[in-house]
Design an enzyme around this catalytic site. Sequence first.
Site, PDB file in Angstrom:
ATOM      1  N   HIS A  14    -110.558-100.050  14.800  1.00 36.28           N
ATOM      2  CA  HIS A  14    -110.665 -99.277  16.046  1.00 36.28           C
ATOM      3  C   HIS A  14    -110.161-100.007  17.273  1.00 36.28           C
ATOM      4  CE1 HIS A  14    -113.298 -95.983  14.511  1.00 36.28           C
ATOM      5  NE2 HIS A  14    -113.645 -96.918  13.650  1.00 36.28           N
ATOM      6  N   LYS A  21    -115.257 -93.243  30.582  1.00 37.77           N
ATOM      7  CA  LYS A  21    -115.089 -94.121  29.429  1.00 37.77           C
ATOM      8  C   LYS A  21    -115.648 -95.479  29.811  1.00 37.77           C
ATOM      9  CE  LYS A  21    -110.662 -93.088  29.843  1.00 37.77           C
ATOM     10  NZ  LYS A  21    -110.410 -92.579  28.505  1.00 37.77           N
ATOM     11  N   ARG A  22    -115.788 -96.383  28.828  1.00 40.71           N
ATOM     12  CA  ARG A  22    -116.238 -97.723  29.181  1.00 40.71           C
ATOM     13  C   ARG A  22    -115.306 -98.338  30.219  1.00 40.71           C
ATOM     14  NH1 ARG A  22    -120.628-100.031  26.213  1.00 40.71           N
ATOM     15  NH2 ARG A  22    -120.106-101.962  27.285  1.00 40.71           N
ATOM     16  N   LYS A  47    -108.194-100.174  30.264  1.00 36.89           N
ATOM     17  CA  LYS A  47    -108.291 -98.727  30.509  1.00 36.89           C
ATOM     18  C   LYS A  47    -107.862 -98.391  31.942  1.00 36.89           C
ATOM     19  CE  LYS A  47    -112.148 -98.221  27.217  1.00 36.89           C
ATOM     20  NZ  LYS A  47    -111.782 -97.245  26.173  1.00 36.89           N
ATOM     21  N   THR A  99    -111.099 -90.532  22.690  1.00 36.05           N
ATOM     22  CA  THR A  99    -111.629 -89.250  22.217  1.00 36.05           C
ATOM     23  C   THR A  99    -112.069 -88.379  23.395  1.00 36.05           C
ATOM     24  OG1 THR A  99    -113.664 -90.479  21.742  1.00 36.05           O
ATOM     25  CG2 THR A  99    -112.323 -89.830  19.857  1.00 36.05           C
ATOM     26  N   LYS A 143    -111.769 -84.183  24.131  1.00 39.17           N
ATOM     27  CA  LYS A 143    -112.855 -83.316  24.615  1.00 39.17           C
ATOM     28  C   LYS A 143    -112.429 -82.612  25.901  1.00 39.17           C
ATOM     29  CE  LYS A 143    -115.934 -86.675  22.604  1.00 39.17           C
ATOM     30  NZ  LYS A 143    -116.513 -88.006  22.843  1.00 39.17           N
TER      31      LYS A 143
HETATM   32  C1  26W Z   1    -117.625-107.097  18.443  1.00 35.82           C
HETATM   33  C2  26W Z   1    -117.873-106.236  19.605  1.00 35.82           C
HETATM   34  C3  26W Z   1    -117.220-104.909  19.495  1.00 35.82           C
HETATM   35  C4  26W Z   1    -118.005-103.763  19.445  1.00 35.82           C
HETATM   36  C5  26W Z   1    -117.412-102.516  19.326  1.00 35.82           C
HETATM   37  C6  26W Z   1    -115.852-104.786  19.419  1.00 35.82           C
HETATM   38  C7  26W Z   1    -115.266-103.564  19.306  1.00 35.82           C
HETATM   39  C8  26W Z   1    -116.031-102.416  19.251  1.00 35.82           C
HETATM   40  C9  26W Z   1    -115.403-101.057  19.095  1.00 35.82           C
HETATM   41  C10 26W Z   1    -114.387-101.106  17.989  1.00 35.82           C
HETATM   42  C11 26W Z   1    -114.798-100.561  20.356  1.00 35.82           C
HETATM   43  C12 26W Z   1    -114.507 -99.102  20.311  1.00 35.82           C
HETATM   44  O1  26W Z   1    -115.398 -98.278  20.478  1.00 35.82           O
HETATM   45  N1  26W Z   1    -113.248 -98.742  20.119  1.00 35.82           N
HETATM   46  C13 26W Z   1    -112.830 -97.371  20.376  1.00 35.82           C
HETATM   47  O2  26W Z   1    -112.917 -96.609  19.196  1.00 35.82           O
HETATM   48  C14 26W Z   1    -112.653 -95.232  19.456  1.00 35.82           C
HETATM   49  C15 26W Z   1    -112.888 -94.467  18.180  1.00 35.82           C
HETATM   50  O3  26W Z   1    -111.913 -94.773  17.242  1.00 35.82           O
HETATM   51  C16 26W Z   1    -111.231 -95.067  19.986  1.00 35.82           C
HETATM   52  O4  26W Z   1    -111.031 -93.723  20.314  1.00 35.82           O
HETATM   53  C17 26W Z   1    -111.006 -95.938  21.209  1.00 35.82           C
HETATM   54  O5  26W Z   1    -109.658 -95.883  21.597  1.00 35.82           O
HETATM   55  C18 26W Z   1    -111.418 -97.371  20.917  1.00 35.82           C
HETATM   56  O6  26W Z   1    -111.362 -98.148  22.091  1.00 35.82           O
END
Ligand code: 26W
Length: 812
Positions: free
Chosen positions: A348, A534-535, A540, A642, A646
């Site tokens: 992701h 979004k975050r 971003k 995402t 929406k």
């Molecule tokens: C290790 C810490 C950590 C925690 C969570 C690293 C990375 C994450 C996630 C992978 C971050 C995340 O939410 N990524 C998002 O995933 C969505 C679903 O696929 C995508 O639509 C977003 O573009 C992506 O940033």
Amino acid sequence: MEVTVKQFVKEFKQQFQSMYAYSYEEGSNEQLYNALGLLVKNYISSYWKETREKYIKNSVKQVYYFSMEFLPGRQLRSNAYNLGLLDVVKEGLSELELSFDQLAEAEADPALGNGGLGRLASCFMDSLASLGMAGNGNGIRYQYGLFRQKFVDGYQVELPENWLRYRNVWETRNDKSTCMVRFGGNVWLEENHQGHLVPHYENTLNVLAVPYDTPMVGYRNDTVNNLRLWSAEIPVEEEANYHTIEETEPIKEITQVLYPDDSNYEGRLLRLKQEYFMVSAGVQSIIRHFRKYNVPRKNIPDKVAIHINDTHPALVVPELMRILIDEEHLSWEQAWEITFKTCSYTNHTILREALEKWPIDMMKELLPRIYMIIEEINNRFVENTLPLYGERITWQTAILQNGVVNMAHLAVIGSHSVNGVAKLHTDILMNDVLKDFFELYPERFNNKTNGITQRRWVHLANPELTKLIDEKIGENWKLTPSELKVFKGFEKDKDTLNKLTDVKLKNKKRLADYIKEVKGITVDPNALFDVQIKRLHAYKRQHLNLLHILHRYLEIKADPSADYVPRVFIFGAKAAPSYHYAKQIIKVINSLADLVNNDPDVGDKLKIVFFENYGVSLAEKIIPAADISEQISLASMEASGTSNMKLMANGALTLATLDGANIEIKDFVGEENLFVFGLSSKEVYELKANQSYQARELYESNPKLKNVLDALTSGTIPNLQDEGYALFDSLVNFNDEYFVLKDFASYVEAQNKVDDLYKDQNEWARKSLLNIASSAPFSADYTIQRYADDIWKVRSCVEEDEGVHLVDEPLY
Ligand code: 26W
């Protein structure tokens, strides 16, 4: 399901009385909500049981979606809706002079995830159930969800999110299905009398994993799947060994709180504990099922698919190996064949700083047996790869490198499928981030563009739009999303366009009221509502949005009487607590909001609203009211996004770089129906490769840009400490890592086109309609269908005429 209003009213009164021993008329909103939730759960329970029994009886293949994060959102409305009971419940309550909407607001929104990844997991759970597929979620029941965000003097402050305070009516504690998870201690292997090498453990920390199950209700198809979240407790038989509350802390803390950072991996021991805890409990409960029903272990891949949602649950690979070898006594080769055929992995993110790499020493000490297995997987991988592909590729792809365990490598090597979440993202995985693996295993790589559930994000969040679509094209699109394309036929129909504009205006009025209520800011519902939710992360580029707003403000100040299209800029974003720069961006936006919102020269021409505590429930309020969807990440950085989907499905026009799924949005709706700007990912790659980028040159050569950047440090924005300087420095002196200045001019140009179009409300509505009508391919139902066909090999267990049926694949 069939329940009459009369029956509901009677059962609701009984339910309330049995819980609180007084009449519902005296109940608080929380109590009334609890009673209603439990009653709805009662209605669910028989389907829940029957679904489970059906899966067992037919011995169907089951998917287990392993994810450290789920963001289900409030469940009362969606459960009642999917059951087909929402209208009955509303009517029944209004007979009792109660408001469903008011009670529904009393539900806590479980923030058991950071953002996109967790919400995607929950959309997938909804689609799995709605397609009648046997899909189980496996995760952690964090006692505290993602922090509650407050602004104090414009600064983000984090408060604990105690979502379980008033109980959680949807969960069922399942004491029958607990597991023991072991940490630390010493392990050695000894040969037993049958010649098996058996591990012996001493001095381990034993943690009891207690499952809490939550029903995942399918849409009108009698299917109810299970989301299993694990909680850490002290094993009953060991309770006597713990003498003080403090001694119990190391166990309880395992599932106490969600890590609030989704962009920066920190090698914290507790996080590794969480990951193994969830993985081990989940895999154990799967294998227990096989033992109970006596399924030959070699058939596991025909009966189970385990999905690894990002690398966080990648320890599934060695854990499944451990159980198959140590407990089921299979040979390494047999165990590996099963493991690799069972597991699949989704990536992701391409952010390097987010990729998990655990120090070998930490892994060895916390999970000695698991580490032995990882070492063996690595050795065999190297042995096989070296002679075929040579040194470079082998060492680049090894799991153990420079003292760390590379979790992405473990996940790729242990899975038969590796996918990205949008076309561009998958291309980047194959050509850059995982390119050596693509050379080794091209057949494993595939794309699965993300999706969203229209049930929550359109039918429920935007009932008025839903009604309009129903009126025009009938209700088939709810069960067969591709039918939405029929709505395109109304693009020139004046009546439809007017009604669409009305619906949007109503939604905007509702949001304007809410803004007044929670922020005290008055906004004009006729203004253009421009939304970025979004975050908060530099990639971003909320700060690109900020620079553009500042630019507008300076223009208005220079010529207050000119003609401007009034705009409300709406933000929702949490910054990771340790992400200093992201927090500085929040502060600058908030301070600019104070300036702009109170400047009489500005009035309704420009307003800024930064909501606190963005999450699923707030998104449901904002999205139906959006005119513009800001998707402005630096091309190549956003895996998919995402919220873009929406917002499109709710008729917002997208203003975007060609990044993530924005590219597919453009492909589906047509370039003329959104606003594209900025560098392409190819250009970004080139700029990075030839190191020619000079941010300062742009600053010095573009007077408008210079003006804006200087305003960050000139005292124009009130109440800043050093935040304006921090932004200025990162953009000008530290050479602007995410090419904000490079994209500024084309962004402003695109924003001006947005204004021009908004002046023509009819044309705006036409494009909005086309966006809505082109959004069906982003239904998570299709995404899940593709996962099911290509990766998991599972099929629907309901009759074809029940619930959702996907007759054709739209456009893919
Ligand atoms: C290790 C810490 C950590 C925690 C969570 C690293 C990375 C994450 C996630 C992978 C971050 C995340 O939410 N990524 C998002 O995933 C969505 C679903 O696929 C995508 O639509 C977003 O573009 C992506 O940033």
